[in-house]
Motif scaffolding. Structure first.
Motif, PDB file in Angstrom:
ATOM      1  N   UNK A  18       4.633  -0.260 -10.084  1.00  9.55           N
ATOM      2  CA  UNK A  18       5.654  -0.325 -11.053  1.00  9.55           C
ATOM      3  C   UNK A  18       5.078  -1.344 -12.280  1.00  9.55           C
ATOM      4  N   UNK A  19       5.343  -0.943 -13.219  1.00  9.27           N
ATOM      5  CA  UNK A  19       5.140  -2.068 -14.288  1.00  9.27           C
ATOM      6  C   UNK A  19       6.338  -2.273 -15.024  1.00  9.27           C
ATOM      7  N   UNK A  27      23.210 -15.360 -18.262  1.00 13.49           N
ATOM      8  CA  UNK A  27      24.200 -14.144 -18.209  1.00 13.49           C
ATOM      9  C   UNK A  27      23.683 -12.642 -17.856  1.00 13.49           C
ATOM     10  N   UNK A  28      22.275 -12.362 -18.326  1.00 14.08           N
ATOM     11  CA  UNK A  28      21.884 -11.072 -18.082  1.00 14.08           C
ATOM     12  C   UNK A  28      20.406 -10.944 -17.914  1.00 14.08           C
ATOM     13  N   UNK A  29      19.920 -10.378 -17.182  1.00  8.74           N
ATOM     14  CA  UNK A  29      18.478 -10.003 -16.988  1.00  8.74           C
ATOM     15  C   UNK A  29      18.395  -8.401 -17.274  1.00  8.74           C
ATOM     16  N   UNK A  30      17.694  -8.282 -18.140  1.00 13.96           N
ATOM     17  CA  UNK A  30      17.211  -6.828 -18.175  1.00 13.96           C
ATOM     18  C   UNK A  30      15.691  -6.347 -17.974  1.00 13.96           C
ATOM     19  N   UNK A  31      15.389  -5.204 -17.513  1.00 13.17           N
ATOM     20  CA  UNK A  31      14.302  -4.813 -16.962  1.00 13.17           C
ATOM     21  C   UNK A  31      14.099  -3.266 -17.487  1.00 13.17           C
ATOM     22  N   UNK A  32      12.823  -3.340 -18.171  1.00 15.61           N
ATOM     23  CA  UNK A  32      12.388  -2.046 -18.413  1.00 15.61           C
ATOM     24  C   UNK A  32      11.210  -1.751 -17.683  1.00 15.61           C
ATOM     25  N   UNK A  33      11.127  -0.550 -17.053  1.00 19.52           N
ATOM     26  CA  UNK A  33       9.981  -0.358 -15.907  1.00 19.52           C
ATOM     27  C   UNK A  33       9.647   1.196 -16.006  1.00 19.52           C
ATOM     28  N   UNK A  34       8.214   1.055 -15.586  1.00 17.06           N
ATOM     29  CA  UNK A  34       7.895   2.589 -15.361  1.00 17.06           C
ATOM     30  C   UNK A  34       7.138   2.693 -13.974  1.00 17.06           C
ATOM     31  N   UNK A  50       7.622  10.713  -3.744  1.00 10.44           N
ATOM     32  CA  UNK A  50       8.011   9.628  -2.780  1.00 10.44           C
ATOM     33  C   UNK A  50       7.247   8.277  -2.779  1.00 10.44           C
ATOM     34  N   UNK A  51       6.054   8.576  -3.385  1.00 13.23           N
ATOM     35  CA  UNK A  51       5.105   7.274  -3.547  1.00 13.23           C
ATOM     36  C   UNK A  51       5.755   6.134  -4.636  1.00 13.23           C
ATOM     37  N   UNK A  52       6.427   7.066  -5.787  1.00 12.14           N
ATOM     38  CA  UNK A  52       6.823   6.500  -7.046  1.00 12.14           C
ATOM     39  C   UNK A  52       8.258   5.908  -6.921  1.00 12.14           C
ATOM     40  N   UNK A  53       9.343   6.678  -5.993  1.00  8.12           N
ATOM     41  CA  UNK A  53      10.469   6.380  -5.577  1.00  8.12           C
ATOM     42  C   UNK A  53      10.456   4.962  -4.623  1.00  8.12           C
ATOM     43  N   UNK A  54       9.474   5.091  -3.577  1.00 10.54           N
ATOM     44  CA  UNK A  54       9.575   4.150  -2.750  1.00 10.54           C
ATOM     45  C   UNK A  54       9.134   2.876  -3.441  1.00 10.54           C
ATOM     46  N   UNK A 361      -1.196  -2.127 -20.365  1.00  8.08           N
ATOM     47  CA  UNK A 361      -0.374  -0.989 -21.362  1.00  8.08           C
ATOM     48  C   UNK A 361      -1.153   0.423 -20.640  1.00  8.08           C
ATOM     49  N   UNK A 362      -2.128   0.604 -20.117  1.00  9.67           N
ATOM     50  CA  UNK A 362      -2.360   1.928 -19.669  1.00  9.67           C
ATOM     51  C   UNK A 362      -1.655   2.243 -18.300  1.00  9.67           C
ATOM     52  N   UNK A 363      -1.070   1.268 -17.735  1.00  9.44           N
ATOM     53  CA  UNK A 363      -0.411   1.828 -16.535  1.00  9.44           C
ATOM     54  C   UNK A 363       1.231   2.437 -16.768  1.00  9.44           C
ATOM     55  N   UNK A 364       1.325   2.645 -18.271  1.00  9.43           N
ATOM     56  CA  UNK A 364       2.588   3.720 -18.421  1.00  9.43           C
ATOM     57  C   UNK A 364       2.397   4.945 -17.868  1.00  9.43           C
TER      58      UNK A 364
END
Length: 388
Positions: A18-19, A27-34, A50-54, A361-364
């Motif tokens: 995950x990146x 009051x807020x944490x935002x997370x943008x992930x791939x 399964x690999x990605x969702x685990x 950046x290449x981990x998108x």
């Protein structure tokens, strides 16, 4: 668990598949992930999922993250199997936000290209749904609402695709009105189109007509919104689908929202495409830049470095960096969400350029897709942030 912060913070990280870009405000944490599978050749689509969702399940659980938007880029023939594997992984809160499945296969092989999510922590959220079936999540912070919606579609009822495009934007406007917002509150759209090269002019005709017919938005709002428009087909018989982010509520007066037109590129409106190069949303001491789909287009509005994938990739990244620098950001704060490579091109050549520019950046998510012009070979979109 994501930390509760009194001071604004921005961190960009990668761990165990995950990146993500994390912004902390009071009051807020935002997370943008791939999240993407490590291989699309050695693993079956189910194993990829399964690999990605685990990995995402561990990541979200460790941070107390509540997912508010999710897009799955995959070979749609495997969507049901991917969805079943997703269910097995018990993603925290699954079922409380809509999931958009898109025909965006991996650049090598088939199956799952990756999963793109937005999540929050330390904030109040609740699912929303309109009478017409448009779903999303409302995040409330300090009297301001971040409204994430998904499921608006372009369906041709025999009146032509320009009219059908206009209808999708009208559908979005109606949904926003029902939720106490309006289309002038939209900061960012993500638009995915079937067979883009055959009808992109008609799409632009419908979008531009809708935008120009709106009451002019407030001076403190971006117009037009940042956007991605790419050939990634939605499920079913729709010609297009759209997700969006809008900001509304009485606390919106505490935000600054700005449309950015790049110093390195002309406004897309000059050549008939109605969107901004980026939108910047600032509140709580953090400015977040939503970078639109960006490709190898110069100041004259022309595609450049034709038939040269490496050069187009380098030029695209230079265009992104010009946007970032314009707002005091750098490549080290930029998290690509999706990187699109035209079918028939060697994705390893583009990936080598991106890795040289910035390894993280290449981990998108790398997706095989046509861009809005037949001579464009590469496009990227993403998010960046800076404490201010």
């Amino acid at each position: 668990m994501s930390r509760v912060t009194e001071e604004p913070t921005v961190t960009r990280c990668a761990s165990e598949g995950v990146s993500w870009l994390e912004t902390g405000r009071p009051g807020l944490t935002e997370l943008h992930a791939t999240a993407a599978p490590s291989s699309t050749l050695d693993l079956s689509p189910v194993e990829q999922a399964r690999q990605a969702y685990l990995a995402l399940t561990r990541w979200a659980s460790e941070r107390g993250a509540i997912i508010v938007a999710e897009r799955v880029f995959c070979t749609l023939a495997h969507a049901n199997a991917i969805a079943a594997a997703r269910s097995e992984c018990c993603l925290p809160g699954a079922g409380s936000w809509p999931v958009t499945y898109l025909e965006g296969g991996p650049v090598i092989g088939e199956g799952l290209a990756g999963v793109q999510i937005t999540a929050v922590a330390n904030a109040a959220t609740r699912p929303v749904k309109t009478a017409e079936g448009i779903e999303g999540v409302r995040v409330t912070i300090g009297g301001m609402d971040l409204l994430y919606l998904a499921g608006m579609t372009i369906r041709d009822a025999g009146e032509g695709l320009a009219e059908a495009t206009y209808g999708m934007f009208h559908e979005a406007s109606t949904a926003l009105d029902a939720l106490g917002a309006g289309y002038a509150d939209v900061v960012r759209t993500w638009i995915y189109l079937r067979d883009i090269l055959s009808w992109y002019d008609e799409f632009n005709e419908g979008r531009t007509r809708f935008y120009r017919g709106l009451v002019p938005p407030h001076a403190d709002h971006p117009w037009p919104p940042a956007s991605t428009g790419i050939e990634v087909s939605p499920q079913g018989d729709a010609w297009g689908a759209m997700d969006l982010l809008a900001v509304t509520g009485p606390g919106r007066s505490e935000t600054t929202i700005e449309a950015i037109q790049s110093p390195a590129q002309r406004s897309p409106e000059v050549y008939g495409s109605c969107f901004s190069r980026a939108s910047v949303l600032e509140f709580g001491g953090v400015a977040t830049m939503y970078v639109s789909g960006t490709a190898s287009i110069d100041l004259a509005g022309q595609s450049v470095y034709l038939d040269d994938l490496e050069a187009q990739t380098e030029f695209t990244l230079a265009n992104v960096e010009a946007l970032l620098m314009f707002k005091g950001m750098s490549r080290s704060s930029f998290l690509p969400s999706t990187l699109f490579v035209k079918p028939g091109c060697d994705p390893a050549r583009a990936r080598a350029v991106v890795e040289n520019w910035d390894p993280l950046a290449a981990q998108g998510i790398w997706v095989k897709a046509d861009v809005c012009r037949g001579d464009l070979l590469f496009e990227v979109d993403g998010v960046s942030a800076v404490a201010c």
